[in-house]
Design an enzyme around this catalytic site. Structure first.
Site, short mmCIF file in Angstrom:
data_model
loop_
_atom_site.label_atom_id
_atom_site.label_comp_id
_atom_site.label_asym_id
_atom_site.label_seq_id
_atom_site.Cartn_x
_atom_site.Cartn_y
_atom_site.Cartn_z
N LEU A 1 -4.29 -11.45 -4.86
CA LEU A 1 -5.78 -12.26 -4.65
C LEU A 1 -6.04 -13.39 -6.04
O LEU A 1 -5.63 -13.03 -7.09
CB LEU A 1 -6.98 -11.61 -4.72
N HIS B 1 -2.57 1.91 -2.73
CA HIS B 1 -0.80 1.56 -3.30
C HIS B 1 0.03 2.99 -2.88
O HIS B 1 -0.62 4.07 -3.31
CB HIS B 1 -0.88 1.34 -4.50
C1 GRF Z 1 0.73 1.14 2.59
O1 GRF Z 1 1.46 1.97 2.25
C2 GRF Z 1 -0.29 0.55 1.55
O2 GRF Z 1 -0.17 1.72 0.31
C3 GRF Z 1 0.58 -0.50 0.99
O3 GRF Z 1 0.94 -1.08 2.26
C4 GRF Z 1 1.01 -0.15 3.37
C5 GRF Z 1 0.28 -0.50 4.64
O4 GRF Z 1 0.57 0.32 5.66
N1 GRF Z 1 -0.26 -1.38 0.31
P1 GRF Z 1 -0.47 0.21 6.97
O5 GRF Z 1 -0.40 -1.35 7.44
O6 GRF Z 1 -1.79 0.44 6.56
O7 GRF Z 1 0.05 0.97 8.04
#
Ligand code: GRF
Length: 212
Positions: free
Chosen positions: A92, A108
């Protein structure tokens, strides 16, 4: 707490938030879902729930400053009290960060500050760690660098691939993220300035929150 969720992918974390709201374990209201990708499956999920969606695409060669301004404008129109990045794969810029200081969180798939970036599970595997996990943190201008709110641990198994490890990390994400949102909504976690405490009597040590 009016919440806007930013997504780029399949939206399993978005689904976990919707499910927790349905079960009354997350006191948030999702007022909009915004994506940089028109084909994100998460948008279909939002639409099926009657939640407004917006797409602000960023293509190669596009002006990134302009994209940041349009993104901030679209999100602002939804009047969020909290913005959640749930698989939003862009960094962002100032318009959103300055428009919503301390009101943007991200999930994350690693125990930050270890393994930031796009491939948290793969990097943990390659790094040979025995425990990894997921982190919910406040978003700043860096890549996965903002103050940590909460973490959950996930063991790395001998026969793990990046996919099997990522799948088990996501199970924890789906518990942790709605819970953090709930605790922000109810005031147990204060974001700006960040104050995090472990709720009294909380025996669930898989949710690791720093004591102040
Ligand atoms: C997750 O593992 C999150 O930690 C990362 O991207 C992935 C997104 O998964 N930032 P989803 O689209 O919610 O299934």
């Amino acid at each position: 707490m009016n919440t806007v969720v930013l997504v780029s992918g399949r939206g399993s974390n978005l689904k976990a938030i919707f499910d927790a709201i349905d079960q009354r374990s997350c006191a948030a209201k999702i007022v909009g879902v915004v994506s940089d990708r028109s084909n994100a499956a998460a948008l279909d999920l939002a639409t099926s729930r009657g939640v407004p969606t917006r797409v602000v695409p960023l293509r190669k060669g596009d002006d990134r400053n302009l994209w940041n301004e349009v993104l901030a404008s679209e999100v602002s129109k939804l009047e969020p009290e909290l913005i959640v990045l749930a698989g939003f794969m862009r960094v962002l810029g100032p318009p959103l960060l300055e428009g919503f200081p301390g009101r943007i969180i991200n999930v994350h798939p690693a125990l930050l500050p270890a393994f930031p970036g796009h491939s948290g599970a793969r990097d943990a595997l390659d790094g040979g760690v025995r425990i990894t996990g997921c982190t919910v943190h406040v978003v700043d201008s860096g890549v996965d660098t903002g103050p940590i709110i909460a973490q959950a641990a996930v063991p790395v198994l001998a026969d793990d691939t990046a996919d099997t490890l990522q799948a088990r990390i996501q199970v924890q994400e789906h518990r942790l993220l709605p819970r953090v949102i709930h605790e922000i909504a109810t005031g147990s976690i204060q974001l700006d300035p960040l104050r995090v405490g472990t709720p009294a009597g909380d025996e669930d040590r898989s949710l690791v929150v720093p004591e102040l």
